[in-house]
Scaffold this motif. Structure first.
Motif, PDB file in Angstrom:
ATOM      1  N   SER A   3       0.848  -1.189   0.000  1.00  0.00           N
ATOM      2  CA  SER A   3       0.000   0.000   0.000  1.00  0.00           C
ATOM      3  C   SER A   3       0.885   1.241   0.000  1.00  0.00           C
ATOM      4  O   SER A   3       2.078   1.182   0.304  1.00  0.00           O
ATOM      5  CB  SER A   3      -0.929   0.004   1.215  1.00  0.00           C
ATOM      6  OG  SER A   3      -0.194  -0.027   2.407  1.00  0.00           O
ATOM      7  N   PHE A   4       0.267   2.357  -0.348  1.00  0.00           N
ATOM      8  CA  PHE A   4       0.989   3.625  -0.365  1.00  0.00           C
ATOM      9  C   PHE A   4       0.038   4.757   0.002  1.00  0.00           C
ATOM     10  O   PHE A   4      -1.180   4.601  -0.036  1.00  0.00           O
ATOM     11  CB  PHE A   4       1.644   3.874  -1.731  1.00  0.00           C
ATOM     12  CG  PHE A   4       0.667   3.994  -2.876  1.00  0.00           C
ATOM     13  CD1 PHE A   4       0.134   5.227  -3.242  1.00  0.00           C
ATOM     14  CD2 PHE A   4       0.283   2.871  -3.600  1.00  0.00           C
ATOM     15  CE1 PHE A   4      -0.758   5.331  -4.303  1.00  0.00           C
ATOM     16  CE2 PHE A   4      -0.608   2.972  -4.664  1.00  0.00           C
ATOM     17  CZ  PHE A   4      -1.133   4.211  -5.006  1.00  0.00           C
ATOM     18  N   TRP A   5       0.627   5.886   0.379  1.00  0.00           N
ATOM     19  CA  TRP A   5      -0.135   7.094   0.642  1.00  0.00           C
ATOM     20  C   TRP A   5      -0.114   7.937  -0.621  1.00  0.00           C
ATOM     21  O   TRP A   5       0.950   8.243  -1.156  1.00  0.00           O
ATOM     22  CB  TRP A   5       0.475   7.903   1.792  1.00  0.00           C
ATOM     23  CG  TRP A   5       0.312   7.261   3.124  1.00  0.00           C
ATOM     24  CD1 TRP A   5       1.277   6.599   3.827  1.00  0.00           C
ATOM     25  CD2 TRP A   5      -0.871   7.212   3.912  1.00  0.00           C
ATOM     26  NE1 TRP A   5       0.751   6.138   5.001  1.00  0.00           N
ATOM     27  CE2 TRP A   5      -0.563   6.500   5.085  1.00  0.00           C
ATOM     28  CE3 TRP A   5      -2.164   7.699   3.733  1.00  0.00           C
ATOM     29  CZ2 TRP A   5      -1.503   6.267   6.080  1.00  0.00           C
ATOM     30  CZ3 TRP A   5      -3.094   7.467   4.729  1.00  0.00           C
ATOM     31  CH2 TRP A   5      -2.766   6.760   5.888  1.00  0.00           C
ATOM     32  N   ILE A  21       3.881   7.815  -1.493  1.00  0.00           N
ATOM     33  CA  ILE A  21       4.897   7.346  -0.557  1.00  0.00           C
ATOM     34  C   ILE A  21       4.452   5.997  -0.018  1.00  0.00           C
ATOM     35  O   ILE A  21       3.319   5.861   0.461  1.00  0.00           O
ATOM     36  CB  ILE A  21       5.086   8.327   0.615  1.00  0.00           C
ATOM     37  CG1 ILE A  21       5.497   9.719   0.114  1.00  0.00           C
ATOM     38  CG2 ILE A  21       6.098   7.796   1.616  1.00  0.00           C
ATOM     39  CD1 ILE A  21       5.545  10.774   1.205  1.00  0.00           C
ATOM     40  N   SER A  22       5.332   5.023  -0.072  1.00  0.00           N
ATOM     41  CA  SER A  22       5.043   3.702   0.477  1.00  0.00           C
ATOM     42  C   SER A  22       4.691   3.837   1.958  1.00  0.00           C
ATOM     43  O   SER A  22       5.336   4.587   2.691  1.00  0.00           O
ATOM     44  CB  SER A  22       6.260   2.797   0.308  1.00  0.00           C
ATOM     45  OG  SER A  22       6.090   1.603   1.031  1.00  0.00           O
ATOM     46  N   THR A  23       3.663   3.114   2.401  1.00  0.00           N
ATOM     47  CA  THR A  23       3.249   3.209   3.799  1.00  0.00           C
ATOM     48  C   THR A  23       4.348   2.762   4.756  1.00  0.00           C
ATOM     49  O   THR A  23       4.388   3.195   5.897  1.00  0.00           O
ATOM     50  CB  THR A  23       1.970   2.396   4.062  1.00  0.00           C
ATOM     51  OG1 THR A  23       2.177   1.054   3.643  1.00  0.00           O
ATOM     52  CG2 THR A  23       0.781   2.996   3.361  1.00  0.00           C
ATOM     53  N   GLY A  24       5.258   1.913   4.289  1.00  0.00           N
ATOM     54  CA  GLY A  24       6.358   1.464   5.132  1.00  0.00           C
ATOM     55  C   GLY A  24       7.461   2.502   5.293  1.00  0.00           C
ATOM     56  O   GLY A  24       8.337   2.356   6.147  1.00  0.00           O
ATOM     57  N   LYS A  25       7.427   3.567   4.507  1.00  0.00           N
ATOM     58  CA  LYS A  25       8.476   4.595   4.533  1.00  0.00           C
ATOM     59  C   LYS A  25       8.142   5.774   5.438  1.00  0.00           C
ATOM     60  O   LYS A  25       8.991   6.617   5.701  1.00  0.00           O
ATOM     61  CB  LYS A  25       8.724   5.139   3.124  1.00  0.00           C
ATOM     62  CG  LYS A  25       9.170   4.112   2.127  1.00  0.00           C
ATOM     63  CD  LYS A  25      10.652   4.107   2.047  1.00  0.00           C
ATOM     64  CE  LYS A  25      11.062   3.117   0.962  1.00  0.00           C
ATOM     65  NZ  LYS A  25      12.431   2.801   1.003  1.00  0.00           N
ATOM     66  N   ILE A  26       6.876   5.875   5.896  1.00  0.00           N
ATOM     67  CA  ILE A  26       6.474   7.025   6.702  1.00  0.00           C
ATOM     68  C   ILE A  26       5.425   6.589   7.722  1.00  0.00           C
ATOM     69  O   ILE A  26       4.517   5.828   7.404  1.00  0.00           O
ATOM     70  CB  ILE A  26       5.961   8.181   5.808  1.00  0.00           C
ATOM     71  CG1 ILE A  26       5.799   9.469   6.605  1.00  0.00           C
ATOM     72  CG2 ILE A  26       4.682   7.801   5.085  1.00  0.00           C
ATOM     73  CD1 ILE A  26       5.608  10.712   5.738  1.00  0.00           C
ATOM     74  N   SER A  27       5.599   7.062   8.953  1.00  0.00           N
ATOM     75  CA  SER A  27       4.613   6.770  10.003  1.00  0.00           C
ATOM     76  C   SER A  27       3.418   7.714   9.849  1.00  0.00           C
ATOM     77  O   SER A  27       3.489   8.707   9.124  1.00  0.00           O
ATOM     78  CB  SER A  27       5.254   6.969  11.384  1.00  0.00           C
ATOM     79  OG  SER A  27       5.544   8.344  11.581  1.00  0.00           O
ATOM     80  N   LYS A  28       2.348   7.421  10.550  1.00  0.00           N
ATOM     81  CA  LYS A  28       1.179   8.310  10.497  1.00  0.00           C
ATOM     82  C   LYS A  28       1.517   9.671  11.100  1.00  0.00           C
ATOM     83  O   LYS A  28       1.072  10.702  10.605  1.00  0.00           O
ATOM     84  CB  LYS A  28      -0.022   7.682  11.191  1.00  0.00           C
ATOM     85  CG  LYS A  28      -0.607   6.546  10.391  1.00  0.00           C
ATOM     86  CD  LYS A  28      -1.837   5.972  11.026  1.00  0.00           C
ATOM     87  CE  LYS A  28      -2.339   4.795  10.200  1.00  0.00           C
ATOM     88  NZ  LYS A  28      -3.493   4.143  10.788  1.00  0.00           N
ATOM     89  N   THR A  29       2.338   9.675  12.148  1.00  0.00           N
ATOM     90  CA  THR A  29       2.777  10.943  12.728  1.00  0.00           C
ATOM     91  C   THR A  29       3.608  11.722  11.711  1.00  0.00           C
ATOM     92  O   THR A  29       3.412  12.922  11.533  1.00  0.00           O
ATOM     93  CB  THR A  29       3.598  10.697  14.010  1.00  0.00           C
ATOM     94  OG1 THR A  29       2.789  10.003  14.952  1.00  0.00           O
ATOM     95  CG2 THR A  29       4.095  11.999  14.609  1.00  0.00           C
ATOM     96  N   GLY A  30       4.517  11.031  11.029  1.00  0.00           N
ATOM     97  CA  GLY A  30       5.330  11.668   9.994  1.00  0.00           C
ATOM     98  C   GLY A  30       4.477  12.191   8.848  1.00  0.00           C
ATOM     99  O   GLY A  30       4.727  13.272   8.308  1.00  0.00           O
ATOM    100  N   LEU A  31       3.463  11.426   8.484  1.00  0.00           N
ATOM    101  CA  LEU A  31       2.556  11.836   7.411  1.00  0.00           C
ATOM    102  C   LEU A  31       1.816  13.112   7.791  1.00  0.00           C
ATOM    103  O   LEU A  31       1.707  14.047   7.001  1.00  0.00           O
ATOM    104  CB  LEU A  31       1.559  10.713   7.122  1.00  0.00           C
ATOM    105  CG  LEU A  31       0.517  11.002   6.054  1.00  0.00           C
ATOM    106  CD1 LEU A  31       1.163  11.121   4.683  1.00  0.00           C
ATOM    107  CD2 LEU A  31      -0.537   9.914   6.056  1.00  0.00           C
ATOM    108  N   ASN A  32       1.319  13.170   9.022  1.00  0.00           N
ATOM    109  CA  ASN A  32       0.615  14.361   9.481  1.00  0.00           C
ATOM    110  C   ASN A  32       1.539  15.573   9.508  1.00  0.00           C
ATOM    111  O   ASN A  32       1.138  16.668   9.114  1.00  0.00           O
ATOM    112  CB  ASN A  32      -0.009  14.105  10.855  1.00  0.00           C
ATOM    113  CG  ASN A  32      -1.157  13.132  10.787  1.00  0.00           C
ATOM    114  OD1 ASN A  32      -1.770  12.949   9.744  1.00  0.00           O
ATOM    115  ND2 ASN A  32      -1.446  12.491  11.893  1.00  0.00           N
TER     116      ASN A  32
END
Length: 97
Positions: A3-5, A21-32
């Protein structure tokens, strides 16, 4: 299943930013944090607006709503998506491959 964002930024209805961005490359906190950084950049916020959006403000009844480029994040639980800003605004949606 991978999956990806999918991250998109809009100024009104005009697409101004897009990336995946691959979901494994960024945390939800990092995404926010990323969404807020993009809003700051593309929203051309002043120093005062950046400071005000980072303060803990308690609104009283009848008080004006937060600025249009509000840093608050709204989560859509059905789509696993996040949104921030008014105009411009940024959306990150989880896409399954």
């Amino acid at each position: 299943m991978s999956s990806f964002w999918k991250i998109e930024g809009y100024d009104g209805t005009k697409l101004i930013f897009e990336c995946k961005i691959s979901t494994g490359k960024i945390s939800k906190t990092g995404l926010n944090k990323l969404l807020i950084c993009l809003l700051t950049k593309y929203g051309k916020l002043t120093d005062e607006e950046i400071i005000q959006n980072n303060l803990i403000l308690r609104r009283k009844k009848g008080q004006k709503k937060p600025p249009e480029n509000d840093f608050s994040l709204q989560k859509d639980f059905l789509k696993e998506a996040y949104r921030c800003g008014g105009n411009p605004h940024f959306i990150a949606q989880k896409i399954l491959n």
